[in-house]
Design an enzyme around this catalytic site. Structure first.
Site: not given
Ligand SMILES: NC(=O)c1ccc[n+]([C@@H]2O[C@H](COP(=O)([O-])OP(=O)(O)OC[C@H]3O[C@@H](n4cnc5c(N)ncnc54)[C@H](OP(=O)(O)O)[C@@H]3O)[C@@H](O)[C@H]2O)c1
Length: 259
Positions: A144, A157
């Site tokens: 991120s 975070y």
């Molecule tokens: N959205 C943003 O603004 C943003 C910006 C920069 C970086 N990111 C990063 O991008 C990645 C994906 O984010 P997103 O926006 O797509 O969020 P999201 O829709 O909340 O996705 C998070 C994913 O992580 C999985 N997860 C969480 N805890 C887990 C665990 N203990 N074991 C296995 N899977 C787990 C969840 O699946 P389950 O709950 O089914 O396990 C879900 O599929 C994250 O690392 C986030 O920090 C996001």
């Protein structure tokens, strides 16, 4: 020449963590369309099974494997399913809370470190021999912009994402000379269905405020596109770090919001 060719996607396996929603689900769809046999993992079995079916119905290859990335025993068991793996996308993770350092919940901090950093460590350690065995493997770390600089209310975070950034940088140094690339993708503001909702414990109003007035935050597909682009470069090309933000966001703290 082998070094000038993109790693062949045909019959190569791409493991995507956190494939049950958002960036992970979009990445699984795009890598499958690029010819990879995608292995979808996340805790929510029903979600990844439905996505695997959707991808297969589109004529591509996908399987679902329920997995908690923080469960090392389960991760090691998962790794035994493969002889070789072409791509590992460490995407599972997220944020919990937005409290200042003075009042942040230590349990939230621990859980964020466990999921974002130890989860990435677990999968990377377990699959590194299989990535190497593929002849030209790629480890992707979805960190991120929070892994590169801080913002008020983000320290827990930010600390975890800095940990992921350091893991990626250090791994690249340690395995140079071996046939595995380490690619870090650092997105800024991405509007996904669950990221902000999870951060604010399901509070819809607080989650909506994150994106309020921002004309066009990034989408999950935008980030999946950068991941797929980096992975499909010729095998000798290592995209070390790719920072991707929406045009309306100049830094973690400078976001243009329309009235
Ligand atoms: N959205 C943003 O603004 C943003 C910006 C920069 C970086 N990111 C990063 O991008 C990645 C994906 O984010 P997103 O926006 O797509 O969020 P999201 O829709 O909340 O996705 C998070 C994913 O992580 C999985 N997860 C969480 N805890 C887990 C665990 N203990 N074991 C296995 N899977 C787990 C969840 O699946 P389950 O709950 O089914 O396990 C879900 O599929 C994250 O690392 C986030 O920090 C996001």
């Amino acid at each position: 020449m082998a070094t000038a060719a993109a790693p062949s996607a045909a019959s190569r396996i791409a493991v995507v963590t956190g494939a049950s929603s958002g960036i992970g689900a979009a990445t699984a769809r795009q890598l499958a369309a690029a010819g990879y046999r995608v292995v979808l993992t996340a805790r929510r079995k029903d979600r990844i099974e439905a996505l695997a079916e959707e991808i297969e119905a589109a004529g591509h290859k996908a399987t679902a494997y329920p997995l908690d990335v923080t469960d090392r025993e389960a991760v090691d068991e998962f790794a035994t399913a493969f002889k070789t793996v072409g791509v590992l996308v460490n995407n599972a993770g997220g944020a919990l809370g937005a409290d200042p350092v003075a009042t942040g919940d230590p349990d939230d901090w621990r859980r964020m470190y466990e999921t974002n950093v130890i989860g990435t460590l677990n999968l990377t350690q377990a699959l590194l021999p299989k990535l190497e065995a593929s002849g030209d493997g790629t480890v992707v770390v979805v960190s991120s912009t929070a892994g590169l600089s801080t913002y008020e209310g983000g320290a827990g975070y930010v600390a975890a994402k800095h940990g992921e950034h350091v893991l990626a940088e250090t791994l690249r140094l340690e395995i140079v000379g071996r046939p595995v690339r380490v690619v870090e993708i650092a997105p800024g503001m991405v509007k996904t269905d669950e990221f902000a909702l999870t951060r604010f414990g399901g509070d819809q109003d607080k989650a909506a405020k994150v994106y309020q007035g921002v004309a066009a935050p990034l989408t999950a597909d935008d980030v999946a596109d950068t991941i797929t682009w980096a992975v499909t470069r010729p095998a000798h090309v290592n995209i070390d770090l790719l920072v991707v933000r929406p045009r309306a966001q100049a830094s973690n703290t400078k976001v243009h919001r329309e009235a």
